[in-house]
Design a protein around this motif. Sequence first.
Motif, PDB file in Angstrom:
ATOM      1  N   ASP A   2      35.717  27.719 -27.128  1.00  0.00           N
ATOM      2  CA  ASP A   2      35.767  28.758 -28.150  1.00  0.00           C
ATOM      3  C   ASP A   2      34.476  28.704 -28.961  1.00  0.00           C
ATOM      4  N   LEU A   3      33.507  29.541 -28.600  1.00  0.00           N
ATOM      5  CA  LEU A   3      32.194  29.486 -29.237  1.00  0.00           C
ATOM      6  C   LEU A   3      32.027  30.596 -30.274  1.00  0.00           C
ATOM      7  N   PRO A   4      31.198  30.360 -31.281  1.00  0.00           N
ATOM      8  CA  PRO A   4      30.926  31.417 -32.258  1.00  0.00           C
ATOM      9  C   PRO A   4      30.029  32.486 -31.632  1.00  0.00           C
ATOM     10  N   ASN A   5      30.072  33.697 -32.192  1.00  0.00           N
ATOM     11  CA  ASN A   5      29.164  34.754 -31.738  1.00  0.00           C
ATOM     12  C   ASN A   5      27.747  34.480 -32.208  1.00  0.00           C
ATOM     13  N   ALA A   6      27.633  33.909 -33.412  1.00  0.00           N
ATOM     14  CA  ALA A   6      26.319  33.651 -33.985  1.00  0.00           C
ATOM     15  C   ALA A   6      26.366  32.448 -34.917  1.00  0.00           C
ATOM     16  N   ILE A   7      25.227  31.804 -35.055  1.00  0.00           N
ATOM     17  CA  ILE A   7      25.029  30.766 -36.059  1.00  0.00           C
ATOM     18  C   ILE A   7      23.797  31.194 -36.850  1.00  0.00           C
ATOM     19  N   LEU A  69      29.221  39.774 -41.968  1.00  0.00           N
ATOM     20  CA  LEU A  69      30.169  40.872 -42.214  1.00  0.00           C
ATOM     21  C   LEU A  69      30.942  41.253 -40.958  1.00  0.00           C
ATOM     22  N   ASN A  70      30.281  41.150 -39.809  1.00  0.00           N
ATOM     23  CA  ASN A  70      30.915  41.515 -38.537  1.00  0.00           C
ATOM     24  C   ASN A  70      31.761  40.398 -37.942  1.00  0.00           C
ATOM     25  N   ALA A  71      31.699  39.222 -38.530  1.00  0.00           N
ATOM     26  CA  ALA A  71      32.429  38.063 -38.000  1.00  0.00           C
ATOM     27  C   ALA A  71      33.900  38.117 -38.435  1.00  0.00           C
ATOM     28  N   ASP A  72      34.768  37.661 -37.553  1.00  0.00           N
ATOM     29  CA  ASP A  72      36.184  37.534 -37.892  1.00  0.00           C
ATOM     30  C   ASP A  72      36.404  36.398 -38.886  1.00  0.00           C
ATOM     31  N   LYS A  73      35.539  35.384 -38.785  1.00  0.00           N
ATOM     32  CA  LYS A  73      35.679  34.203 -39.632  1.00  0.00           C
ATOM     33  C   LYS A  73      34.281  33.649 -39.899  1.00  0.00           C
ATOM     34  N   VAL A  74      34.015  33.223 -41.126  1.00  0.00           N
ATOM     35  CA  VAL A  74      32.742  32.641 -41.499  1.00  0.00           C
ATOM     36  C   VAL A  74      32.982  31.228 -42.013  1.00  0.00           C
ATOM     37  N   ILE A  75      32.240  30.287 -41.448  1.00  0.00           N
ATOM     38  CA  ILE A  75      32.324  28.894 -41.888  1.00  0.00           C
ATOM     39  C   ILE A  75      30.962  28.535 -42.484  1.00  0.00           C
ATOM     40  N   THR A  76      30.952  28.053 -43.698  1.00  0.00           N
ATOM     41  CA  THR A  76      29.706  27.691 -44.370  1.00  0.00           C
ATOM     42  C   THR A  76      29.630  26.178 -44.512  1.00  0.00           C
ATOM     43  N   LEU A  77      28.485  25.635 -44.134  1.00  0.00           N
ATOM     44  CA  LEU A  77      28.261  24.197 -44.251  1.00  0.00           C
ATOM     45  C   LEU A  77      27.150  23.940 -45.211  1.00  0.00           C
TER      46      LEU A  77
END
Length: 77
Positions: A2-7, A69-77
């Motif tokens: 399960d990979l992110p679309n973008a980082i 904005l286009n992401a279903d979920k955003v994770i901030t580190l």
Amino acid sequence: DDLPNAICFYTEGVKLVCKGSPVLEQLHALEAKGVRLIVCSTCLNYYSLTEKLQIGIVGGMPDIIEAQLNADKVITL
């Protein structure tokens, strides 16, 4: 699997996509699997790292905000 679309890399995070980063190999593997690596051009310039960039697509804050904005979920580190 399960990979992110973008980082997105901004502020000091841009150092992770530059020469000498300890995670370049892993980032290359993610990019090869289709993950977009978006790097803030302003941040690269601020840290004088433009010439040391090794991987990713150079964009601006509008590109990073659009990806978030286009992401279903955003994770901030």
